[in-house]
Design a protein around this motif. Structure first.
Motif, short mmCIF file in Angstrom:
data_model
loop_
_atom_site.label_atom_id
_atom_site.label_comp_id
_atom_site.label_asym_id
_atom_site.label_seq_id
_atom_site.Cartn_x
_atom_site.Cartn_y
_atom_site.Cartn_z
N GLY A 134 43.39 22.65 38.19
CA GLY A 134 43.31 22.24 36.80
C GLY A 134 42.25 23.08 36.10
O GLY A 134 41.13 23.20 36.59
N LEU A 135 42.61 23.70 34.98
CA LEU A 135 41.69 24.57 34.25
C LEU A 135 41.60 24.13 32.80
O LEU A 135 42.62 23.99 32.12
N SER A 136 40.38 23.90 32.34
CA SER A 136 40.14 23.61 30.93
C SER A 136 39.17 24.64 30.40
O SER A 136 38.07 24.82 30.94
N SER A 137 39.59 25.34 29.34
CA SER A 137 38.73 26.36 28.76
C SER A 137 38.93 26.38 27.25
O SER A 137 39.72 25.61 26.70
N GLU A 138 38.23 27.31 26.58
CA GLU A 138 38.40 27.47 25.14
C GLU A 138 39.85 27.80 24.77
O GLU A 138 40.29 27.51 23.66
N GLY B 33 42.57 26.60 26.32
CA GLY B 33 43.43 25.43 26.42
C GLY B 33 43.38 24.80 27.79
O GLY B 33 42.45 25.02 28.59
N LEU B 34 44.41 24.02 28.09
CA LEU B 34 44.51 23.28 29.35
C LEU B 34 45.64 23.87 30.18
O LEU B 34 46.75 24.07 29.68
N TYR B 35 45.35 24.12 31.45
CA TYR B 35 46.32 24.73 32.36
C TYR B 35 46.36 23.93 33.66
O TYR B 35 45.33 23.51 34.17
N PHE B 36 47.57 23.77 34.18
CA PHE B 36 47.72 23.20 35.51
C PHE B 36 48.45 24.22 36.38
O PHE B 36 49.61 24.57 36.11
N ASN B 37 47.73 24.70 37.37
CA ASN B 37 48.26 25.70 38.30
C ASN B 37 48.84 26.91 37.57
O ASN B 37 49.95 27.37 37.84
N GLN B 38 48.03 27.41 36.61
CA GLN B 38 48.32 28.62 35.84
C GLN B 38 49.29 28.40 34.69
O GLN B 38 49.52 29.31 33.90
N HIS B 39 49.87 27.21 34.59
CA HIS B 39 50.83 26.96 33.50
C HIS B 39 50.12 26.29 32.33
O HIS B 39 49.47 25.27 32.50
N PRO B 40 50.26 26.85 31.13
CA PRO B 40 49.61 26.23 29.96
C PRO B 40 50.26 24.90 29.61
O PRO B 40 51.48 24.77 29.58
N VAL B 41 49.42 23.90 29.38
CA VAL B 41 49.89 22.57 29.02
C VAL B 41 49.61 22.30 27.55
O VAL B 41 50.41 21.70 26.85
N GLN B 42 48.47 22.80 27.09
CA GLN B 42 48.08 22.52 25.71
C GLN B 42 47.09 23.56 25.22
O GLN B 42 46.16 23.94 25.95
N ARG B 43 47.31 24.07 24.03
CA ARG B 43 46.32 24.93 23.39
C ARG B 43 45.10 24.08 23.05
O ARG B 43 45.20 22.86 22.92
N MET B 44 43.96 24.70 22.90
CA MET B 44 42.74 23.94 22.65
C MET B 44 42.68 23.47 21.21
O MET B 44 41.96 23.98 20.37
N ASN B 45 43.53 22.46 20.92
CA ASN B 45 43.46 21.82 19.62
C ASN B 45 42.94 20.39 19.75
O ASN B 45 42.92 19.64 18.79
N SER B 46 42.57 20.03 20.97
CA SER B 46 41.90 18.75 21.19
C SER B 46 40.45 19.05 21.58
O SER B 46 40.04 20.20 21.67
N GLU C 120 42.08 42.30 43.23
CA GLU C 120 42.90 43.51 43.08
C GLU C 120 44.17 43.24 42.28
O GLU C 120 44.71 44.14 41.64
N ALA C 121 44.62 41.97 42.30
CA ALA C 121 45.87 41.64 41.60
C ALA C 121 45.63 41.02 40.23
O ALA C 121 46.57 40.87 39.45
N TYR C 122 44.40 40.68 39.91
CA TYR C 122 44.13 39.89 38.71
C TYR C 122 44.13 40.72 37.43
O TYR C 122 43.64 41.85 37.39
N SER C 123 44.70 40.11 36.40
CA SER C 123 44.52 40.59 35.02
C SER C 123 44.51 39.35 34.14
O SER C 123 45.04 38.30 34.54
N PRO C 124 43.92 39.42 32.98
CA PRO C 124 43.90 38.23 32.11
C PRO C 124 45.29 37.68 31.83
O PRO C 124 45.46 36.50 31.55
N GLU C 125 46.31 38.53 31.93
CA GLU C 125 47.69 38.08 31.68
C GLU C 125 48.25 37.33 32.88
O GLU C 125 49.40 36.87 32.85
N SER C 126 47.44 37.21 33.96
CA SER C 126 47.92 36.47 35.12
C SER C 126 48.18 35.02 34.76
O SER C 126 49.00 34.34 35.39
N LEU C 127 47.49 34.53 33.76
CA LEU C 127 47.78 33.20 33.24
C LEU C 127 48.93 33.31 32.25
O LEU C 127 48.99 34.24 31.44
N GLU C 128 49.86 32.39 32.34
CA GLU C 128 50.98 32.39 31.41
C GLU C 128 50.49 31.86 30.07
O GLU C 128 50.36 30.67 29.88
N VAL C 129 50.20 32.76 29.16
CA VAL C 129 49.64 32.36 27.87
C VAL C 129 50.67 32.58 26.76
O VAL C 129 51.65 33.26 26.94
#
Length: 727
Positions: A514-518, A520-533, A718-727
């Motif tokens: 579970g990831l919460s950041s500026e 939004g909210l992500y569960f296992n890399q999948h976006p659940v909600q943009r940070m509007n809360s 080695e595999a990471y890029s910011p686009e690794s998260l489905e945004v």
């Protein structure tokens, strides 16, 4: 005092800070108070104020304040202190008198003259808002020497606490969890509570748990089915059967033998239960009431003895309470109703709220029938010395846990297991609970799901039992605490990027993240909600998801100021950077010490003696923050291999990480334990900036802290890029 009659105290705003914050570790309200011209009137400048204050609230003598001694606050008032400081103590005292004892309080100046921040611990936002307002009104009345009726205010707060806060049974379990370091999240306005975080959570609803099966609860509501199952395994039960109408009830009563009990088949809380019925008219009258309380009516053989409630948790009997008869003694002058109020309801242990171990006695249909069997009506005046039975088993609230015979304990545990309940309240009628049931014709009459705990927590007589702890130990055996790894990331810059990188690498390590950041909210890399809360709400959601095995939660300085952290404690606290020039004038946060207090919150929230702080050694503030670390360890990271803080830390044999454009080196003491070359790390090679390098170094330090395999970290980088998260 004419010159003070026109003075005002105005509440400008109230901020609800729901988690650990720059002030303390608990939920607080931060009220901004404008005292206007009263800035020129400390308490010693107001004639008679001290005496009026002490006369109105003598219990303030218990407030120690900065003197750390009994009477310390009153000493401050006598010497001279300002209105908002007095409001702080009045608010806390009003909450205490209403039932919320203790609590944190502070009063602090803002950058504007006459405007202060009042910070007080809050049992519930609405309760404390009302307490602050009552404190304001009371303070003005004391300053202006005007009358003020305090009791209605306290009663109003009591009612709010009863209506809005956790009930005593749920609160007992939650408090027992706190002692074992188990976090809790209230999931509803009622008593539904989550204990633990993420995948390790358990749920309770008063004394029911997520382990309480629906089938078991259904069985417990069906008294006839319950009796049948108990009889199958040899548990003593009263003889009886279901009846269809009043005439059938009388036939069964004659068949099994008088006296009998008439009760609903699936009622609860004792409603519609009539005992010791001797005549046809009594049985018919009882049937007509009982049939309205359930889907059927049972007629059972009356068992001689006292009613007992035995609490079973898991495989153990943990508490037992006995009921006692309620009687009045006639004086030849007063009616039975009047005698009840004089002789029974005057007992200070009786009250209508859940905080009282005994309920007030009322003349309900059961008591009315009991009186009629003795030849009385509620308005009757008994002769002098005549004893009149009102309730055969008044309140089951007299502790007898230490008297229970071992064979009785085994029988009630068996009864709970037969029904299938993990927590059960077993009702048993016996003449002597210290003797085997078979010797005295005792019987189990009901097995209840979700039993009340108050009779055991706060018995009318006898020793309180730690039933909350028993339930916690049942849900969390072997001192487990229900905590998944929680990583808290804070900083003036790069915190968002570090949080996302940590979440990505944790997923590669087979965590459901579970990831919460500026962003939004992500569960296992999948976006659940943009940070509007709010940050707090988003972070809280990561901890409520029962799939999450690790949580990464970013907190901005602004979020800490306005809402606090969404968890009580974290396993790793990361501070990426601290910009001491970043001020928040709208929150009256403009000084370095205030900024220090904001950022240190992330480290204050570490699990004591177990958590790990990850700090940027290139920040001057890090050395001071390290000194207040409550955790077991600090991992410093740097981009400067000659950093003196790193060298000192390394000389003490501790963990450090040093990054440069070619590689990142992990040290244990003076020894390099692992190196990660950056040649194949695309995230860094894209621009080779110190910012990217800092993010990578701090993320590695964070995951090293929770023992993620270093080979996994290296492969993930080695595999990471910011686009690794489905945004």
């Amino acid at each position: 005092m004419p010159q003070l009659l026109d003075k005002k105290i105005e509440i400008l705003q109230i901020k609800h800070i729901r988690g650990p914050n720059m002030w303390c570790w608990v939920e607080v309200l931060e009220a901004w108070i404008d005292i206007g011209e009263l800035e020129d009137y400390p308490s010693d400048k107001i004639p008679g104020f001290y005496d009026r204050l002490v006369n109105k609230l003598p219990s303030l003598v218990e407030h120690r304040c900065s003197y750390e001694e009994r009477g310390g606050f009153l000493k401050r008032v006598e010497e001279g202190t300002w209105p908002v400081h007095i409001m702080e103590h009045l608010t806390l005292e009003l909450q205490g008198l209403a039932g919320f004892a203790g609590g944190f309080g502070r009063a602090r100046e803002t950058t504007n003259r006459g405007i202060y921040k009042l910070i007080v611990a809050s049992p519930h936002e609405q309760v404390t808002r009302k307490a602050i307002e009552y404190a304001r009104q009371l303070l003005l009345s004391l300053i202006q020497d005007q009358p003020f009726d305090l009791e209605p205010c306290i009663e109003d707060l009591r009612e709010l606490i009863d209506d809005l806060c956790l009930g005593p049974s749920t609160r007992e379990i939650v408090n027992a969890g706190v002692k074992q370091s188990i976090p809790s999240i209230r999931l509803s306005s009622g008593n539904l509570v989550q204990l633990g975080y993420g995948a390790l959570q358990k749920r309770i609803w008063t004394a029911e748990t997520a382990q309480t099966g629906a089938i078991a609860e259904t069985i417990s509501r069906d008294k006839d089915l319950t009796k049948s199952l108990l009889s199958t395994v040899g548990v003593p039960i009263p003889e009886g059967e279901l009846v269809d109408n009043p005439e059938h009830a009388w036939e069964v009563a004659q068949s099994i033998g008088l006296p009998v009990v008439v009760k609903p088949q699936d009622g609860n809380h004792g409603r519609g239960v009539f005992t010791n019925l001797q005549t046809e008219s009594e049985i018919i009258a009882a049937y007509k009431v009982a049939v309205e309380e359930g889907s059927g009516v049972l007629v059972e053989k009356f068992i001689e003895g006292d009613e007992h409630r035995l609490l079973v948790v898991g495989d153990h009997l943990v508490a037992a309470a006995k009921g006692e008869e309620c009687k009045v003694i006639g004086d030849g002058l007063h009616t039975i109703l009047e005698l009840i109020d004089r002789q029974i309801n005057s007992d200070p242990r009786r009250g209508s709220s859940e905080d009282f171990p005994l309920n007030p006695v009322r003349i309900d249909s059961i008591a009315h029938l009991e009186l009629q069997s003795q030849g009385f009506e509620p308005e009757s005046i008994p002769a002098l010395g005549r004893a009149v039975l009102i309730q055969r088993n008044g309140n089951v609230a007299f502790d007898v846990t230490d008297l229970v015979h071992p064979s009785v304990a085994k029988k009630v545990v068996l009864a709970a297991k037969v029904v299938g309940l993990d927590i059960a309240g077993v009702d048993l009628v016996a003449k002597d609970i210290s003797k085997p049931m078979e010797e005295q014709g005792a019987a189990i009459v009901e097995v209840n799901a979700g039993p009340g705990l108050l009779m055991h927590i706060k018995p009318a007589k006898g020793k309180p039992r730690e039933v909350g702890r028993a339930i916690i130990e049942h849900l969390f055996p072997d001192n487990s605490v229900g905590r998944i790894p929680v990583i808290g990331v804070c900083g003036s810059s790069s915190a968002k990027e570090v949080a996302h990188l940590c979440a990505y690498l944790l997923k590669l390590a087979n965590h459901y993240v579970g990831l919460s950041s500026e962003k939004g909210l992500y569960f296992n890399q999948h976006p659940v909600q943009r940070m509007n809360s709010s940050e707090w709400d988003s972070g809280r959601r990561t901890l409520m998801n029962p799939m999450v095995t690790a949580a990464v939660i970013q907190a901005t300085p602004k979020g800490i100021i306005n809402e606090g952290l969404p968890y009580d404690l974290c396993q790793v606290g990361v501070i990426t950077s601290v910009d001491l020039q970043e001020t928040f004038p709208e929150d009256s946060i403009v000084e370095e010490r205030q900024l220090f207090s904001v950022h240190r919150t992330q480290i204050d929230a570490l699990i004591p003696e177990k958590g790990i702080a990850v700090l940027n050694a290139d920040e001057a503030i890090s050395a001071e923050i390290a000194e207040i670390n409550p955790g077991k360890e600090i991992i410093f990271f740097t981009l400067n291999h000659q950093n003196t803080l790193i060298e000192k830390h390394r000389s003490e044999g501790k963990s450090t990480i040093v990054g440069n454009p070619e590689a990142i080196h992990l040290y244990k003491g003076q020894k390099i334990v692992y190196s990660i070359p950056l040649a194949d790390v695309a995230y860094f090679q894209a621009n080779k900036s110190s910012k990217n390098l800092l993010e990578i170094v701090s993320a590695i330090a964070t995951l090293w802290a929770i023992e993620i395999p270093l080979e996994t970290i290296e492969a993930g980088l080695e595999a990471y890029s910011p686009e690794s998260l489905e945004v």
